[in-house]
Design a protein around this motif. Structure first.
Motif, mmCIF file in Angstrom:
data_model
loop_
_atom_site.group_PDB
_atom_site.id
_atom_site.type_symbol
_atom_site.label_atom_id
_atom_site.label_comp_id
_atom_site.label_asym_id
_atom_site.label_seq_id
_atom_site.Cartn_x
_atom_site.Cartn_y
_atom_site.Cartn_z
ATOM 1 N N ARG A 1 0.816 -1.217 0.000
ATOM 2 C CA ARG A 1 0.000 0.000 0.000
ATOM 3 C C ARG A 1 0.849 1.266 0.000
ATOM 4 N N LEU A 2 2.167 1.119 0.148
ATOM 5 C CA LEU A 2 3.073 2.262 0.068
ATOM 6 C C LEU A 2 3.638 2.332 -1.352
ATOM 7 N N GLN A 3 2.867 2.947 -2.226
ATOM 8 C CA GLN A 3 3.291 3.127 -3.612
ATOM 9 C C GLN A 3 3.807 4.557 -3.791
ATOM 10 N N PHE A 4 4.821 4.732 -4.658
ATOM 11 C CA PHE A 4 5.417 6.048 -4.880
ATOM 12 C C PHE A 4 5.242 6.442 -6.341
ATOM 13 N N ALA A 5 4.693 7.625 -6.570
ATOM 14 C CA ALA A 5 4.480 8.134 -7.924
ATOM 15 C C ALA A 5 5.350 9.371 -8.146
ATOM 16 N N GLY A 6 5.879 9.510 -9.366
ATOM 17 C CA GLY A 6 6.632 10.709 -9.712
ATOM 18 C C GLY A 6 8.131 10.546 -9.715
ATOM 19 N N LEU A 7 8.646 9.352 -9.433
ATOM 20 C CA LEU A 7 10.091 9.164 -9.356
ATOM 21 C C LEU A 7 10.769 9.205 -10.724
ATOM 22 N N GLU A 8 9.981 9.296 -11.793
ATOM 23 C CA GLU A 8 10.579 9.458 -13.119
ATOM 24 C C GLU A 8 10.930 10.925 -13.382
ATOM 25 N N ARG A 9 10.457 11.820 -12.530
ATOM 26 C CA ARG A 9 10.763 13.254 -12.661
ATOM 27 C C ARG A 9 11.942 13.614 -11.765
ATOM 28 N N GLU A 10 12.655 14.696 -12.114
ATOM 29 C CA GLU A 10 13.776 15.162 -11.316
ATOM 30 C C GLU A 10 13.624 16.638 -10.984
ATOM 31 N N ALA A 11 14.210 17.035 -9.859
ATOM 32 C CA ALA A 11 14.218 18.435 -9.458
ATOM 33 C C ALA A 11 15.467 18.695 -8.631
ATOM 34 N N SER A 12 15.851 19.955 -8.543
ATOM 35 C CA SER A 12 16.993 20.328 -7.717
ATOM 36 C C SER A 12 16.610 20.224 -6.244
ATOM 37 N N LEU A 13 17.629 20.212 -5.391
ATOM 38 C CA LEU A 13 17.388 20.093 -3.957
ATOM 39 C C LEU A 13 16.534 21.248 -3.439
ATOM 40 N N ARG A 14 16.829 22.457 -3.859
ATOM 41 C CA ARG A 14 16.054 23.610 -3.400
ATOM 42 C C ARG A 14 14.599 23.504 -3.839
ATOM 43 N N ARG A 15 14.391 23.052 -5.073
ATOM 44 C CA ARG A 15 13.023 22.885 -5.575
ATOM 45 C C ARG A 15 12.289 21.808 -4.783
ATOM 46 N N ILE A 16 12.984 20.724 -4.443
ATOM 47 C CA ILE A 16 12.369 19.643 -3.662
ATOM 48 C C ILE A 16 11.931 20.154 -2.299
ATOM 49 N N GLU A 17 12.753 20.971 -1.653
ATOM 50 C CA GLU A 17 12.386 21.525 -0.351
ATOM 51 C C GLU A 17 11.129 22.378 -0.466
ATOM 52 N N ARG A 18 11.052 23.208 -1.511
ATOM 53 C CA ARG A 18 9.853 24.044 -1.697
ATOM 54 C C ARG A 18 8.621 23.172 -1.966
ATOM 55 N N MET A 19 8.785 22.098 -2.721
ATOM 56 C CA MET A 19 7.663 21.217 -3.022
ATOM 57 C C MET A 19 7.133 20.546 -1.756
ATOM 58 N N LEU A 20 8.026 20.131 -0.863
ATOM 59 C CA LEU A 20 7.598 19.551 0.411
ATOM 60 C C LEU A 20 6.872 20.585 1.258
ATOM 61 N N GLU A 21 7.438 21.768 1.317
ATOM 62 C CA GLU A 21 6.870 22.817 2.152
ATOM 63 C C GLU A 21 5.468 23.217 1.695
#
Length: 249
Positions: free
Chosen positions: A58-78
């Motif tokens: 039940r722990l499926q992950f979607a979107g791992l085919e996409r990439e982003a910079s570390l700063r962008r990833i932090e903003r996406m989480l926030e």
């Protein structure tokens, strides 16, 4: 739909075993964490996600085919643009913006890379701070490692978009030292453009742990599933085996 009601509905869906995939993303320029899916070593964090899914389907992950910079990833989480990211250093500043699970995925060592012909040894932060008074130490943009450099009085430049760019800048003479993590830098030094031209220092200046980072809007039931799965993978040695495999040449 109000936030509380949405979280309750999401929890009920999870309980019925019909959970929606967790929105995630891969980190650009960090092949030890996220390489191409079809490679022999697709990335430690990509494989950790696969291990979580194997343990709990039940722990499926979607979107791992996409990439982003570390700063962008932090903003996406926030901003709740993704639900979860594997793997990220847990820092006080980041905890003001999003959450972390307690169980670490792997440990990393802080190390230095220099040009092959540069024989000067750097074995401590005071030596690194002194060396940085000439050219600043190069470090990947958005890296939490700069906190340690700040504490130690080291001049640095985080202009490089990622570690590969930092190594290229080192070869171009725009710095004398690259500061980063052993598991990230060591594989990059085996790439044709760097092999034989750069060397990894022998000293370990510090150690850190990488964790699973979460959006604060992720339902509690999902957090618990992730925490349970991670704790099990830690106890049965899966996480340790993954990390050791990526430390080997």
């Amino acid at each position: 739909m109000p936030r509380l009601l949405a979280m309750i509905v999401a929890g009920l869906v999870l309980a019925q075993g019909q959970a929606q995939p967790l929105r995630s993303i891969a980190q650009a320029g960090a092949p030890v964490k996220y390489a191409a899916p079809g490679e022999a070593r697709p990335g430690l964090c990509r494989e950790a996600a696969q291990a979580l899914t194997q343990f709990d389907p039940r722990l499926q992950f979607a979107g791992l085919e996409r990439e982003a910079s570390l700063r962008r990833i932090e903003r996406m989480l926030e901003h709740d643009e993704i639900d979860v990211f594997l793997c990220l250093l847990d820092t006080p500043e980041r905890r003001t913006r999003f959450d972390f699970l307690a169980v670490p995925i792997y440990r990393v060592r802080h190390v230095l890379v220099q040009r092959r012909e540069d024989e000067r040894q750097i074995e401590s932060y005071p030596q690194l701070a002194q060396r940085s008074q000439g050219l600043p130490v190069l470090v990947a943009q958005g890296s939490a490692l700069v906190r340690q450099l700040d504490r130690q009085g080291v001049r640095y430049s985080d202009a490089p978009a990622n570690d590969i760019v930092a190594l290229r800048m080192l070869l171009a003479g725009r710095g004398d030292v690259v500061y980063g993590q052993d598991m990230t830098l060591a594989p990059l030094l085996r790439l044709p453009e760097f092999e034989g031209r750069l060397r990894l220092g022998e000293a370990t200046l510090s150690e850190d742990r990488h964790h699973v980072a979460l959006s604060r809007r992720l339902p509690g039931a999902t957090r618990q599933r992730l925490e349970t799965a991670l704790a099990t993978l830690e106890r049965n040695g899966t996480l340790r085996e993954l990390a050791e495999r990526y430390r080997r040449p």
